[in-house]
Design a protein around this motif. Structure first.
Motif, PDB file in Angstrom:
ATOM      1  N   ARG A 187      25.757  25.045 -28.176  1.00 55.33           N
ATOM      2  CA  ARG A 187      24.443  24.509 -27.679  1.00 55.33           C
ATOM      3  C   ARG A 187      24.173  24.451 -26.712  1.00 55.33           C
ATOM      4  O   ARG A 187      24.277  23.511 -26.003  1.00 55.33           O
ATOM      5  N   ILE A 188      23.128  25.492 -26.165  1.00 54.04           N
ATOM      6  CA  ILE A 188      22.943  25.461 -24.851  1.00 54.04           C
ATOM      7  C   ILE A 188      20.677  24.945 -24.017  1.00 54.04           C
ATOM      8  O   ILE A 188      20.008  24.761 -24.792  1.00 54.04           O
ATOM      9  N   ALA A 189      21.289  23.740 -23.737  1.00 56.80           N
ATOM     10  CA  ALA A 189      19.853  23.035 -22.813  1.00 56.80           C
ATOM     11  C   ALA A 189      19.157  23.885 -21.967  1.00 56.80           C
ATOM     12  O   ALA A 189      20.408  24.897 -21.264  1.00 56.80           O
ATOM     13  N   ILE A 190      18.098  24.113 -21.557  1.00 55.87           N
ATOM     14  CA  ILE A 190      17.395  24.479 -20.326  1.00 55.87           C
ATOM     15  C   ILE A 190      16.416  23.249 -19.580  1.00 55.87           C
ATOM     16  O   ILE A 190      15.702  22.641 -20.687  1.00 55.87           O
ATOM     17  N   PHE A 191      16.322  23.208 -18.256  1.00 58.38           N
ATOM     18  CA  PHE A 191      15.435  22.227 -17.358  1.00 58.38           C
ATOM     19  C   PHE A 191      14.634  23.611 -17.094  1.00 58.38           C
ATOM     20  O   PHE A 191      15.009  24.268 -16.163  1.00 58.38           O
ATOM     21  N   SER A 192      13.200  23.523 -17.406  1.00 57.23           N
ATOM     22  CA  SER A 192      12.197  24.294 -16.816  1.00 57.23           C
ATOM     23  C   SER A 192      11.320  23.292 -16.183  1.00 57.23           C
ATOM     24  O   SER A 192      11.135  22.031 -16.019  1.00 57.23           O
ATOM     25  N   GLU A 221      15.439  19.042 -28.699  1.00 65.08           N
ATOM     26  CA  GLU A 221      15.396  18.528 -27.981  1.00 65.08           C
ATOM     27  C   GLU A 221      15.972  17.748 -27.158  1.00 65.08           C
ATOM     28  O   GLU A 221      16.969  17.815 -25.635  1.00 65.08           O
ATOM     29  N   TYR A 222      16.606  20.201 -26.538  1.00 60.76           N
ATOM     30  CA  TYR A 222      17.260  20.506 -25.617  1.00 60.76           C
ATOM     31  C   TYR A 222      16.724  21.163 -24.270  1.00 60.76           C
ATOM     32  O   TYR A 222      17.140  21.694 -23.881  1.00 60.76           O
ATOM     33  N   VAL A 223      15.000  20.960 -24.912  1.00 59.69           N
ATOM     34  CA  VAL A 223      14.420  21.786 -23.940  1.00 59.69           C
ATOM     35  C   VAL A 223      13.665  20.552 -22.525  1.00 59.69           C
ATOM     36  O   VAL A 223      13.088  19.336 -23.640  1.00 59.69           O
ATOM     37  N   SER A 224      13.555  20.324 -22.015  1.00 58.16           N
ATOM     38  CA  SER A 224      12.634  20.192 -20.690  1.00 58.16           C
ATOM     39  C   SER A 224      12.344  20.622 -19.698  1.00 58.16           C
ATOM     40  O   SER A 224      12.688  21.708 -18.994  1.00 58.16           O
ATOM     41  N   HIS A 225      11.071  20.229 -19.880  1.00 55.58           N
ATOM     42  CA  HIS A 225      10.042  20.835 -18.719  1.00 55.58           C
ATOM     43  C   HIS A 225       9.465  19.496 -17.804  1.00 55.58           C
ATOM     44  O   HIS A 225       9.693  18.375 -18.195  1.00 55.58           O
ATOM     45  N   MET A 238      19.774  15.421 -17.485  1.00 56.31           N
ATOM     46  CA  MET A 238      21.095  15.863 -18.323  1.00 56.31           C
ATOM     47  C   MET A 238      20.895  13.819 -19.109  1.00 56.31           C
ATOM     48  O   MET A 238      22.382  14.175 -19.547  1.00 56.31           O
ATOM     49  N   ARG A 239      20.563  13.014 -18.041  1.00 60.00           N
ATOM     50  CA  ARG A 239      20.901  11.352 -18.414  1.00 60.00           C
ATOM     51  C   ARG A 239      20.820  11.425 -19.978  1.00 60.00           C
ATOM     52  O   ARG A 239      21.444  10.869 -20.824  1.00 60.00           O
ATOM     53  N   LYS A 240      19.763  12.059 -20.325  1.00 63.35           N
ATOM     54  CA  LYS A 240      18.846  11.866 -21.139  1.00 63.35           C
ATOM     55  C   LYS A 240      19.655  12.895 -22.255  1.00 63.35           C
ATOM     56  O   LYS A 240      19.916  12.378 -23.689  1.00 63.35           O
ATOM     57  N   LEU A 241      20.387  13.979 -22.073  1.00 71.48           N
ATOM     58  CA  LEU A 241      20.481  15.089 -23.371  1.00 71.48           C
ATOM     59  C   LEU A 241      22.150  14.594 -23.463  1.00 71.48           C
ATOM     60  O   LEU A 241      21.921  14.780 -24.667  1.00 71.48           O
ATOM     61  N   LEU A 242      23.215  14.052 -22.819  1.00 64.83           N
ATOM     62  CA  LEU A 242      23.570  12.789 -23.059  1.00 64.83           C
ATOM     63  C   LEU A 242      23.823  11.694 -23.802  1.00 64.83           C
ATOM     64  O   LEU A 242      24.553  11.520 -24.850  1.00 64.83           O
ATOM     65  N   GLN A 246      24.678  14.942 -30.655  1.00 60.86           N
ATOM     66  CA  GLN A 246      24.925  15.611 -30.302  1.00 60.86           C
ATOM     67  C   GLN A 246      25.064  15.988 -29.563  1.00 60.86           C
ATOM     68  O   GLN A 246      23.439  17.149 -28.853  1.00 60.86           O
ATOM     69  N   ARG A 247      25.644  16.665 -28.173  1.00 56.52           N
ATOM     70  CA  ARG A 247      25.202  17.269 -26.579  1.00 56.52           C
ATOM     71  C   ARG A 247      25.039  18.285 -27.139  1.00 56.52           C
ATOM     72  O   ARG A 247      26.124  18.654 -27.440  1.00 56.52           O
ATOM     73  N   PRO A 248      24.613  18.649 -25.614  1.00 58.08           N
ATOM     74  CA  PRO A 248      24.623  20.551 -25.457  1.00 58.08           C
ATOM     75  C   PRO A 248      25.824  21.113 -25.384  1.00 58.08           C
ATOM     76  O   PRO A 248      26.517  20.099 -24.258  1.00 58.08           O
ATOM     77  N   ASP A 249      26.776  22.090 -25.083  1.00 60.63           N
ATOM     78  CA  ASP A 249      28.224  22.471 -24.773  1.00 60.63           C
ATOM     79  C   ASP A 249      27.790  23.467 -23.390  1.00 60.63           C
ATOM     80  O   ASP A 249      28.516  23.793 -22.975  1.00 60.63           O
ATOM     81  N   ALA A 250      26.325  23.716 -23.118  1.00 58.73           N
ATOM     82  CA  ALA A 250      25.676  24.226 -21.955  1.00 58.73           C
ATOM     83  C   ALA A 250      24.328  23.862 -21.901  1.00 58.73           C
ATOM     84  O   ALA A 250      24.059  23.699 -22.041  1.00 58.73           O
ATOM     85  N   VAL A 251      24.375  23.913 -20.436  1.00 62.68           N
ATOM     86  CA  VAL A 251      22.053  24.638 -19.462  1.00 62.68           C
ATOM     87  C   VAL A 251      22.933  24.708 -18.724  1.00 62.68           C
ATOM     88  O   VAL A 251      23.457  25.545 -17.723  1.00 62.68           O
ATOM     89  N   PHE A 252      21.322  26.181 -18.683  1.00 63.14           N
ATOM     90  CA  PHE A 252      20.768  26.689 -17.824  1.00 63.14           C
ATOM     91  C   PHE A 252      19.867  26.197 -17.596  1.00 63.14           C
ATOM     92  O   PHE A 252      18.476  25.705 -17.921  1.00 63.14           O
ATOM     93  N   ALA A 253      19.044  26.231 -16.033  1.00 61.30           N
ATOM     94  CA  ALA A 253      17.766  25.516 -14.975  1.00 61.30           C
ATOM     95  C   ALA A 253      17.746  26.792 -14.452  1.00 61.30           C
ATOM     96  O   ALA A 253      18.103  27.984 -14.132  1.00 61.30           O
TER      97      ALA A 253
END
Length: 348
Positions: A187-192, A221-225, A238-242, A246-253
């Motif tokens: 469950r990998i999120a991205i900050f872009s 819901e894991y994608v943030s631009h 990150m506050r929104k993700l948490l 179901q929160r992600p288990d990883a974040v790539f920024a």
């Protein structure tokens, strides 16, 4: 007079000589007597005279100056690129005039005008993240002034006097997300940053393709631009993700500052990095080795990018106007694996 630089005219008045005689004496011409040369040299020292090297270069038809425009000079990446540019330019006898746009397209346009009015011999530029109208660069191209984009570029903008050097941002992101998946993250999120900027678009595509290649779904819901991806935006995202069910288990920024913001929030919420939340950034800022835990990041080859940009520009300076455009140079990224992303014992 001693409190300011004297001019040749000042020397001529002080010595009751013509400006042309002063100029020839300073240039050590044979038609000026040694006695006069000595008088001129002594007066120049007393009156704080220094030759205007730029004016002399312009009279020869060369300013020996390159204009360098960056979005900002904070952090690690752009200062290192500029260092590479200045070092490589100096080796070839060029000075650099450095300006920053502060991520503002209006300031970017003003700086381009400044460079052209200063008669620089070439321009190296990384775009502001607000730049979507590129007409000010058409003026540079139309005047046949060598123009090299680096990092943030105008894709498809070509001409005999135009080239670019970029990182393979797609590959860097693909490698980072694949590494997270190999560590067991699903469950990998991205900050872009904004997707009209080439680096953000390519990093986002690398993220998408890595998920697809490993059979993982894209969860919107894991994608943030963000208009400006930085410490603050990373904290907010990150506050929104948490707060998700179901929160992600990883974040790539696509920026190291954003991932530091994410790490701070994760720790505040009692999450362990990387056991509960694996993290990877982009740029390999100096502080990535100082955080606890240390941060995995994608190195952008910053100094190499600067040196390569100057070499491209010097090639453009010496090419005929009818020559085919120089192909952009694409540098390979390197994933620097540190503690923040390593979850499997075998890889520790």
């Amino acid at each position: 007079m001693a409190n300011r630089r004297a001019s040749i005219t000042d020397l001529a008045k002080a010595l009751n000589l013509s400006a042309s005689t002063i100029s020839r004496a300073l240039a050590d011409h044979n038609d000026v007597s040694e006695a006069t040369k000595e008088r001129v040299r002594q007066a120049a020292q007393e009156l704080n005279y220094r030759p205007n090297q730029l004016a002399a270069a312009l009279r020869r038809g060369q300013s020996k100056t390159l204009g360098v425009l960056v979005p900002h000079i904070t952090g690690n990446f752009f200062p290192h690129v500029v260092h590479g540019i200045a070092t490589e330019a100096s080796k070839s006898g060029y000075n650099v005039l450095i300006c920053q746009s502060d991520e503002d397209v209006r300031q970017e346009k003003k700086n381009i005008d400044l460079f052209m009015n200063a008669q620089v011999e070439g321009i190296l530029v990384s775009l502001a993240n607000t730049t979507q109208d590129f007409t000010h660069f058409n003026d540079v191209k139309d005047q046949r002034l060598p123009l090299v984009f680096f990092d943030r570029i105008i894709e498809g903008f070509q001409g005999p006097n135009v080239s670019a050097v970029v990182l393979n941002d797609y590959l860097g992101a693909y490698q980072a997300v694949s590494h997270l998946i190999e560590q067991g993250c699903t469950r990998i999120a991205i900050f872009s940053g904004p997707l009209h900027v080439n680096i953000n678009k390519n990093r986002y595509q690398g993220y998408l393709d890595a998920l697809q290649a490993h059979g993982l779904p894209l969860r919107r819901e894991y994608v943030s631009h963000h208009a400006d991806i930085n410490l603050k935006s990373g904290t907010q995202a990150m506050r929104k993700l948490l707060k998700l069910p179901q929160r992600p288990d990883a974040v790539f920024a696509s920026n190291d500052l954003a991932i530091v913001g994410a790490m701070q929030v994760a720790k505040e919420q009692g999450l362990r990095v990387p056991e509960d939340m694996a993290l990877i950034g982009f740029s390999n800022e100096a502080f990535t080795e100082l955080t606890e835990p240390t941060l995995t990041s994608v190195d952008q080859r910053s100094e190499q990018m600067g040196r390569t940009a100057v070499r491209l520009l010097l090639k453009l300076l010496n090419r005929p106007a009818t020559a085919a455009p120089l192909k952009p140079v694409v540098l390979e990224p390197k994933l620097i694996i540190r503690e923040s992303s390593v979850r499997l014992p075998a890889n520790r």
